[in-house]
Scaffold this motif. Structure first.
Motif, PDB file in Angstrom:
ATOM      1  N   VAL A 261       0.920  -0.975  -0.467  1.00 10.35           N
ATOM      2  CA  VAL A 261      -0.381  -0.142  -0.081  1.00 10.35           C
ATOM      3  C   VAL A 261       0.765   1.484   0.003  1.00 10.35           C
ATOM      4  O   VAL A 261       0.760   2.258  -0.698  1.00 10.35           O
ATOM      5  CB  VAL A 261      -1.020  -0.152   0.793  1.00 10.35           C
ATOM      6  CG1 VAL A 261      -1.996   1.548   1.254  1.00 10.35           C
ATOM      7  CG2 VAL A 261      -2.168  -1.223   1.092  1.00 10.35           C
ATOM      8  N   PHE A 292      -5.023   0.501  -6.696  1.00 13.30           N
ATOM      9  CA  PHE A 292      -4.782  -0.295  -5.843  1.00 13.30           C
ATOM     10  C   PHE A 292      -4.592  -1.992  -6.731  1.00 13.30           C
ATOM     11  O   PHE A 292      -4.075  -3.155  -6.587  1.00 13.30           O
ATOM     12  CB  PHE A 292      -6.118  -0.769  -5.106  1.00 13.30           C
ATOM     13  CG  PHE A 292      -5.272  -0.063  -3.395  1.00 13.30           C
ATOM     14  CD1 PHE A 292      -4.618   1.242  -3.298  1.00 13.30           C
ATOM     15  CD2 PHE A 292      -5.975  -0.614  -2.058  1.00 13.30           C
ATOM     16  CE1 PHE A 292      -4.469   1.776  -1.882  1.00 13.30           C
ATOM     17  CE2 PHE A 292      -6.079  -0.192  -1.492  1.00 13.30           C
ATOM     18  CZ  PHE A 292      -5.198   0.990  -1.032  1.00 13.30           C
ATOM     19  N   ASN A 350      -2.692   6.157   1.899  1.00 14.71           N
ATOM     20  CA  ASN A 350      -3.560   5.116   1.716  1.00 14.71           C
ATOM     21  C   ASN A 350      -4.217   3.676   2.759  1.00 14.71           C
ATOM     22  O   ASN A 350      -3.164   3.237   3.723  1.00 14.71           O
ATOM     23  CB  ASN A 350      -2.713   4.507   0.382  1.00 14.71           C
ATOM     24  CG  ASN A 350      -3.475   5.484  -0.862  1.00 14.71           C
ATOM     25  OD1 ASN A 350      -2.153   4.672  -1.665  1.00 14.71           O
ATOM     26  ND2 ASN A 350      -3.938   6.134  -1.108  1.00 14.71           N
TER      27      ASN A 350
END
Length: 357
Positions: A261, A292, A350
């Protein structure tokens, strides 16, 4: 005829009064003093000015407690007091950050340059004691009288920082013990979140507020690619550490660091910087969910905070804390993992909750 005499007499009287006022102007000024203006609180302007001036004289005696004085300490003195730092991060302003995460609730970064402390960032208790001056905006403002214009004089010039109303409410600046203190407040609770103490030179290098000046501004160092990478890496970890302190403050579980991430976040910060946009939607790589997927990060729930042009990652976290949408992400009960990516002056958080296996 009678009317004509009255007009003539009136005119002569008027001319006599004008001549009298001209000749005895100074005496008349003494006889009839101008009325004193009254402000909304019922105090005269002179009284208000006197009270304000008197309060500033008293401020000379306001000081940090002994355990809160760090500026000027040597590296050996810092180690004797707090031990070896957990790690040392490079900053963009000529000093190294020594990192001291005392506990989940208390955190300190000490800026070392030429073997001396030149700046420090504090949140929570230090030496198991809270800030001696107070913990609320009201307490500290009554004591220190936060101002919109703050002047610094050095051998290189005169610098006036011009704070907005938002700055005064969120991160006022005052001089204390001969150094400069930024008080960061949580405007949703009106309580102190953190403080940053700096010497003149560091504050002027950083220029965290709008500034006008006479003289010269110090030039910022030209940083190599390798130096920027180290600064970015340090900023990302500092954002992560400080975010977890804030979550603990609100009774929430800490985030777990998620490397994949963090990679997605770093690429978005770099994308915004390189292509000069500021948005959650990349013209090249799409929405957060798209990024993602491209980063091979499966998720059940995801969120994102972005920031730009803050002096460092710590300042960006305080900015997010005082912005409703960003605050929701910081304090979200369902997010469990966090990755942070910094590219120069662009910052991305994130957040993610993975699928349960």
């Amino acid at each position: 005829m009678k009317k004509k005499h009255m007009v003539t007499g009136g005119l002569l009287l008027f001319l006599s009064i004008v001549a009298f006022e001209k000749i005895y102007e100074a005496e008349i000024a003494e006889w009839f003093e101008q009325p004193v203006l009254i402000d909304e609180q019922g105090q005269s302007v002179e009284e208000v000015a006197f009270i304000v001036a008197d309060s500033f004289i008293e401020e000379e005696n306001i000081s940090f407690a002994e355990h809160e004085r760090f500026i000027g300490l040597t590296a050996d003195e810092v180690k004797a007091e707090f031990g070896e730092p957990t790690r040392i991060d490079l900053s963009a302003y000529g000093y190294d950050w020594w990192i001291y995460p005392f506990s989940i609730d208390s955190y300190m970064q000490i800026g070392m340059e030429d073997d001396q402390v030149v700046t420090v960032f504090l949140t929570g208790d230090i030496s198991e004691k809270s800030l001696s001056l107070g913990q609320t905006y009201k307490e500290l403002n009554e004591l220190l009288h936060f101002q919109k214009n703050v002047e610094i004089k050095t051998n290189d010039g005169v610098y006036q920082f011009e704070l907005t109303n938002e700055d005064v409410n969120m991160r006022p600046l005052v001089e204390l013990d001969g150094h400069w203190v930024q008080f960061y407040f949580d405007t949703y609770t009106n309580e102190l979140s953190s403080i940053r103490i700096s010497v003149d030179e560091v504050l002027i290098r950083q220029r965290p507020y709008s500034v006008s000046y006479r003289g010269s501004l110090p030039e910022r160092s030209t940083l190599s690619k390798d130096e920027w990478f180290k600064i970015e890496e340090g900023n990302a970890r500092q954002i992560f550490d400080f975010t977890n302190v804030i979550r603990s403050r609100h009774g929430l579980d800490p985030f777990e660091w998620e490397g994949k991430v963090a990679d997605v976040a770093y690429l978005h910060s770099m994308d915004m910087s390189t292509n000069q946009f500021f948005s959650h939607t990349s013209p090249t790589y799409g929405e957060l969910s798209d990024r993602f997927t491209s980063g091979d990060v499966p998720f059940m729930l995801a969120g994102e905070n972005i920031a730009a042009k803050y002096i460092d990652g710590l300042a960006s976290v305080e900015g997010w804390l005082n912005s409703e949408g960003h605050r929701v992400n910081l304090l979200h009960e369902e997010f469990t993992h966090l990755g942070v990516g910094v590219f120069q002056e662009y910052y991305t958080q994130n957040f993610m909750t993975p699928w349960q296996l």
